[in-house]
Enzyme design. Sequence first.
Site, mmCIF file in Angstrom:
data_model
loop_
_atom_site.group_PDB
_atom_site.id
_atom_site.type_symbol
_atom_site.label_atom_id
_atom_site.label_comp_id
_atom_site.label_asym_id
_atom_site.label_seq_id
_atom_site.Cartn_x
_atom_site.Cartn_y
_atom_site.Cartn_z
ATOM 1 C CE1 TYR A 41 -4.925 4.798 0.410
ATOM 2 C CE2 TYR A 41 -3.391 3.261 1.233
ATOM 3 C CZ TYR A 41 -3.596 4.236 0.543
ATOM 4 O OH TYR A 41 -2.670 5.084 -0.256
ATOM 5 C CD1 TRP A 45 -9.914 3.813 -3.432
ATOM 6 C CD2 TRP A 45 -9.966 2.880 -1.366
ATOM 7 N NE1 TRP A 45 -9.656 5.018 -2.588
ATOM 8 C CE2 TRP A 45 -9.795 4.374 -1.123
ATOM 9 C CE3 TRP A 45 -10.330 2.355 -0.183
ATOM 10 C CZ2 TRP A 45 -9.531 4.993 -0.059
ATOM 11 C CZ3 TRP A 45 -10.027 3.037 1.019
ATOM 12 C CH2 TRP A 45 -9.613 4.452 1.175
ATOM 13 C CG LEU A 46 -14.664 0.829 -8.822
ATOM 14 C CD1 LEU A 46 -15.375 1.907 -9.457
ATOM 15 C CD2 LEU A 46 -13.807 0.593 -10.114
ATOM 16 C CD1 TRP A 47 -8.183 1.795 -8.342
ATOM 17 C CD2 TRP A 47 -7.099 1.235 -10.317
ATOM 18 N NE1 TRP A 47 -6.598 2.463 -8.416
ATOM 19 C CE2 TRP A 47 -6.280 2.255 -9.741
ATOM 20 C CE3 TRP A 47 -6.674 0.932 -11.560
ATOM 21 C CZ2 TRP A 47 -5.115 2.664 -9.941
ATOM 22 C CZ3 TRP A 47 -5.467 1.585 -12.132
ATOM 23 C CH2 TRP A 47 -4.572 2.131 -11.668
ATOM 24 C CD GLN A 121 -10.005 4.040 -7.414
ATOM 25 O OE1 GLN A 121 -10.486 3.114 -6.829
ATOM 26 N NE2 GLN A 121 -9.116 4.619 -6.623
ATOM 27 C CG ASP A 185 -4.481 9.373 -5.745
ATOM 28 O OD1 ASP A 185 -4.957 8.591 -6.495
ATOM 29 O OD2 ASP A 185 -4.769 9.193 -4.534
ATOM 30 N NE ARG A 239 -0.666 9.780 1.083
ATOM 31 C CZ ARG A 239 -1.622 9.152 0.786
ATOM 32 N NH1 ARG A 239 -1.586 7.622 0.553
ATOM 33 N NH2 ARG A 239 -2.679 9.725 0.716
ATOM 34 C CE1 TYR A 395 0.143 6.970 -2.400
ATOM 35 C CE2 TYR A 395 -1.051 8.545 -3.517
ATOM 36 C CZ TYR A 395 -0.885 7.482 -2.643
ATOM 37 O OH TYR A 395 -2.161 6.902 -1.996
ATOM 38 C CD1 TRP A 396 -0.396 7.497 -7.137
ATOM 39 C CD2 TRP A 396 0.144 6.004 -8.701
ATOM 40 N NE1 TRP A 396 -1.133 6.445 -6.823
ATOM 41 C CE2 TRP A 396 -0.838 5.550 -7.645
ATOM 42 C CE3 TRP A 396 0.371 5.386 -9.850
ATOM 43 C CZ2 TRP A 396 -1.216 3.939 -7.741
ATOM 44 C CZ3 TRP A 396 0.094 4.063 -9.759
ATOM 45 C CH2 TRP A 396 -0.724 3.352 -8.793
ATOM 46 C CD GLU A 439 0.204 2.748 -0.659
ATOM 47 O OE1 GLU A 439 0.546 2.848 0.263
ATOM 48 O OE2 GLU A 439 -0.688 3.379 -1.080
HETATM 49 C C1 2M8 Z 1 -4.745 5.854 -3.266
HETATM 50 O O1 2M8 Z 1 -5.961 6.778 -3.474
HETATM 51 C C2 2M8 Z 1 -6.420 7.245 -2.312
HETATM 52 C C3 2M8 Z 1 -7.782 8.100 -2.760
HETATM 53 O O2 2M8 Z 1 -8.428 7.539 -3.735
HETATM 54 C C4 2M8 Z 1 -5.727 8.260 -1.468
HETATM 55 O O3 2M8 Z 1 -4.206 8.376 -1.819
HETATM 56 O O4 2M8 Z 1 -6.032 8.537 -0.603
HETATM 57 C C5 2M8 Z 1 -4.269 5.474 -4.871
HETATM 58 O O5 2M8 Z 1 -3.015 4.648 -4.938
HETATM 59 C C6 2M8 Z 1 -5.520 4.813 -5.605
HETATM 60 O O6 2M8 Z 1 -5.150 4.398 -7.025
HETATM 61 C C7 2M8 Z 1 -5.918 3.588 -4.832
HETATM 62 O O7 2M8 Z 1 -7.043 3.143 -5.226
HETATM 63 C C8 2M8 Z 1 -6.213 3.917 -3.530
HETATM 64 C C9 2M8 Z 1 -6.482 2.665 -2.415
HETATM 65 O O8 2M8 Z 1 -5.392 1.658 -2.714
HETATM 66 O O9 2M8 Z 1 -4.964 4.730 -2.663
#
Ligand code: 2M8
Length: 467
Positions: A41, A45-47, A121, A185, A239, A395-396, A439
Site C-alpha cells: 500500500y 491512508w486516512l483511517w 474514509q 471494501d 481480495r 478480506y472483509w 493485515e
Molecule cells: C484497504 O483498502 C484499499 C483501498 O482503499 C485497497 O484494498 O486497496 C482497506 O482494508 C482499507 O480499510 C485500508 O484503509 C487500506 C489500507 O490499509 O486497505
Amino acid sequence: MSETLALLKEGVDASKLLQKAGEVLKLNEKDGFIMPDNGYYDGAWLWDTGFIVMGESYLEPEKAANRLLNFVKKAQWKNGFIPHILYFNEKAISHSFGPEYWDIHRSPDAPANTFTSGITQPPVLGFAALKVYENLRKRDSEKAKDFLREIYPPLLSYHRYLYHKRDPEESGLVSIYHPWESGLDNLPAWEDVLVNIDVTKNQTNEVIKGRKDIKILTEKMIVEGLEYREAYARACEMRPTNSDYARYIYLLRFLRDRNYDDSQIYNEIPFNVKDTLFNSILYVSTESLLEIAVYFKKEEDIKELEKYLKKQKDGLEKLYDKESGLYFDFDLYNQKYIRRRTISAFAPLFAGVANYYQAKNLFKILVNEGVVAKNSLLLVPSTLRSDKKFSTCNYWQGPVWLPTTWLVIRGFEKTGFFKEADLLKESILDLIGEKGFFEYYNPETGEGLGMREFSWTAALAIDLFNS
Ligand code: 2M8
C-alpha cells in the site's frame, strides 16, 4: 486464559511484543508518513494514519502529533474534505489505483502540487487527535495544547464538509459514495448496492489487466514457497473480485467526471449509503471536537457541534432493527435498509448510542455467530457467520481485523460491558502474540492473511495494551 496471554499479562512477552510493534511502525515509515505496510500500500491512508498515530503516541507522542498535523495539512482540500489516500508523488506505484486515475486537479478544491485520491474514509482523526493530545500532555503540556490548537480548525472544517455536503437533506447521517469510503471494501452489504451498476465485459477485462494487488500477492506467496497456480488462486480468494473492482472503477470515474462536485454527485450516484460504521465513527470524532471546543471556550462552535451530535444520534437510532437486534446501513439511492449481517451492526456501541439491552443482545449474537477459535477465545469477525457471503479468508467478508475489533472492544467498554470487552481484548492480543502483526486473520484457524508487519495492527495492539 491461554498460555500466551498469561505470559503477556506477566509482562514477559508484552515488552517484546510492544518493542516489535514499535519496530513495525518504523519499518513502514516513508517521507515522514507511515504506510499501512512496507510498500504494497504505497501512500498514507486516512483511517490507517489515525489509528497509527494513536498507537505511536504511547511511544513517541511528539512525533505522532507532527505526523498527524502533516497528514492533515498536506492532504486536506480547500473545501475541508480530507481524502483517503495521500500519495507521496505523482508516480506512486500503488498496488491498485494511483494518482492518474483520480486526476483530482479537475476540482478547484484540490490542493495544488499534491496528489491524493478523491474519496474519504471513516473519520477517525478527531478521536485520534484527542488520544495523541492526552499522551503528549503527559510529557509536555504546552506542546500538547499547541497541537490541539493547530489540529482543531482543519478537523472542524472536515466535519463541516461531511455534515453539510454529505447530508444535504439534514437527516443527521452523512452519506458515503464508494465502498472504499467505508474502509470495509468488499463487505457483503455493498453487493446489494453495487448490483445496480451495470459494467460491461470490456470494463471488467480492463480491470483484470490492472489488478496489481493480485500480482503482488501472488508473487509474495511464490517467494513463500507456493506454486504459481496455487498462489494465484489464494490471492484471488483473499481480495475483492474483478467484477467488484470494475464497479469500484465505475464509481471512481463517476466522481472524477463530475470534478468531485458534491452538488452534481449526491442525487445521481448509484452508491449513496448512510453507513452505520462511518457515522458512528464520525459521531465519536465530533464528540472529541466538542471536547476541544469546550477546552478553548469556543461558544459558537460548541452550539454547532452539539447540534450535529443530536441529529446524528437520532439518525443512528433509526438504523436499529428490533427483529434481528442489529443495526443496518441505509441505501439512500434505493431507499431501503441493507439487511446484511456484518460488523457495522456493532458500530453504534462505539458511538455510545446502543443501549444496555441492545448491547447485551449484540454480545449474545457475537457469541452465537461470531467465531470461537480453537482455544475458546472469542474473535470478532468482519462478517457474521450467518451471512450468506461469510468467508474465512476473503478480506472483509469474515476475517478478523484489528480496527473493527478495536471499535467493538471500545464499544462494549462504553456500554459498561467490561468483562466482555476484556475477553475480546485478551483474545486478539493472544492471537497477535502468537502469529504476529498481519493485515487480517482467518477467524477459525487464526492464520495470518494479507500483508505482514501491518501498521494499524501494531499500533492498535499498543493502544489495547496500554488502556
Ligand atoms: C484497504 O483498502 C484499499 C483501498 O482503499 C485497497 O484494498 O486497496 C482497506 O482494508 C482499507 O480499510 C485500508 O484503509 C487500506 C489500507 O490499509 O486497505
